[in-house]
Design a protein around this motif. Structure first.
Motif, mmCIF file in Angstrom:
data_model
loop_
_atom_site.group_PDB
_atom_site.id
_atom_site.type_symbol
_atom_site.label_atom_id
_atom_site.label_comp_id
_atom_site.label_asym_id
_atom_site.label_seq_id
_atom_site.Cartn_x
_atom_site.Cartn_y
_atom_site.Cartn_z
ATOM 1 N N ASN A 113 -17.526 -27.937 -3.472
ATOM 2 C CA ASN A 113 -17.239 -26.598 -2.973
ATOM 3 C C ASN A 113 -16.855 -25.695 -4.143
ATOM 4 O O ASN A 113 -15.695 -25.590 -4.520
ATOM 5 C CB ASN A 113 -16.115 -26.649 -1.934
ATOM 6 C CG ASN A 113 -15.880 -25.318 -1.258
ATOM 7 O OD1 ASN A 113 -16.681 -24.398 -1.390
ATOM 8 N ND2 ASN A 113 -14.773 -25.198 -0.548
ATOM 9 N N ASP A 114 -17.859 -25.052 -4.726
ATOM 10 C CA ASP A 114 -17.618 -24.197 -5.893
ATOM 11 C C ASP A 114 -17.890 -22.729 -5.610
ATOM 12 O O ASP A 114 -17.967 -21.906 -6.521
ATOM 13 C CB ASP A 114 -18.457 -24.665 -7.081
ATOM 14 C CG ASP A 114 -19.958 -24.609 -6.802
ATOM 15 O OD1 ASP A 114 -20.351 -24.167 -5.686
ATOM 16 O OD2 ASP A 114 -20.747 -25.018 -7.684
ATOM 17 N N ASP A 119 -22.204 -25.756 -0.157
ATOM 18 C CA ASP A 119 -20.777 -26.061 -0.230
ATOM 19 C C ASP A 119 -20.373 -26.869 1.003
ATOM 20 O O ASP A 119 -21.002 -26.765 2.065
ATOM 21 C CB ASP A 119 -19.948 -24.778 -0.278
ATOM 22 C CG ASP A 119 -19.844 -24.198 -1.679
ATOM 23 O OD1 ASP A 119 -20.009 -24.960 -2.655
ATOM 24 O OD2 ASP A 119 -19.603 -22.982 -1.807
#
Length: 259
Positions: A113-114, A119
């Motif tokens: 999850n960036d 994500d």
């Protein structure tokens, strides 16, 4: 005499940002955006798309699935929330996924999850279970019949320690058809004034048309002087001479007609 008409009609196209368009109507999602942050707070009941059921016999409803699609970025958002008394296993992350067709997972619990799709984030994670999850993945707008699968595992007392759960039907239809931008059309109305009979007026450039005697061509105030070119003054002079000539002819005819 006064004639009233449409002097100009201007059409203006206004592009509004895409917003949530009411409740989901499967096979379409709602249209809007979301943040994959492990919180279900931003999801509304109107986003509900379908139900996940267990594969045990008899099957039971165990979770709800909600979908949104961001038309600006081309990203599909998914939120799955377990029903009361249910939870998802987090110990086999490749088995918690969203798939579209046979090309493999769009996103699963290993995607990270960036802030850039794909994500993934569990919701209400505690120990080896969670009460739900959020996910996002790039998906092109279009129709995907019998393609969408949302899959996970539930803890159970069975010999292998889990039950499989899937969206029902397991491969569901999905159609993404973004709404068109809103359009606004504006009408601007104007007036044209005719001079009293027997009189000739020379109106401002480009606004009205002289009404000459019957049988004579109208004198139209030209647009050349507005262009700012060197021919503008000459064109204006020529138009003035023509207007003066027309007026002289009219007066001459009037004088000749007198007894």
């Amino acid at each position: 005499m006064r004639l009233v008409g449409a002097a100009a009609i201007a059409g203006a196209l206004v592009t509004a940002p895409f917003e949530l368009a009411g409740a989901a109507a499967p096979p379409e999602p709602t249209y809007g955006t979301a943040t994959v942050d492990g919180s279900a707070g931003e999801w509304a009941g109107g986003d509900a798309f379908g139900t996940l059921v267990s594969e045990e016999t008899p099957p039971r409803d165990v979770a709800s699935a909600s979908l949104r699609y961001d038309c600006e970025t081309g990203v599909l958002y998914v939120m799955v929330m377990a029903m009361e008394g249910e939870s998802f296993l987090t110990t086999d992350p490749t088995e918690v996924y969203v798939r579209l067709g046979d090309g493999g997972s769009l996103v699963d619990a290993t995607s990270g999850n960036d802030g850039s799709a794909p994500d993934f984030a569990f919701i209400g994670e505690s120990g080896d279970t969670a009460t739900g999850f959020e996910a996002s993945a790039p998906v092109a707008e279009g129709s995907y019949p019998g393609s969408l699968r949302i899959h996970a595992k539930l803890p159970s007392d069975s010999g292998d320690g889990y039950d499989l759960v899937d969206l029902t039907p397991r491969y569901s239809d999905l159609t993404i058809a973004c709404p068109l931008p809103a359009t606004t059309t504006t009408e601007v109305l104007g007036e044209t004034t005719m001079p009293p009979e027997g009189e000739t007026t020379v109106p401002p450039l480009g606004e009205t048309i002289d009404q000459p005697p019957a049988g004579e061509a109208p004198v139209v105030q030209g647009e050349l002087a507005r262009t700012g070119s060197s021919s503008g003054p000459l064109a204006l002079l020529g138009i003035g001479l023509v207007a003066a000539g027309a007026l002289a002819v009219r007066r001459s005819r009037t004088a000749a007609a007198r007894p």
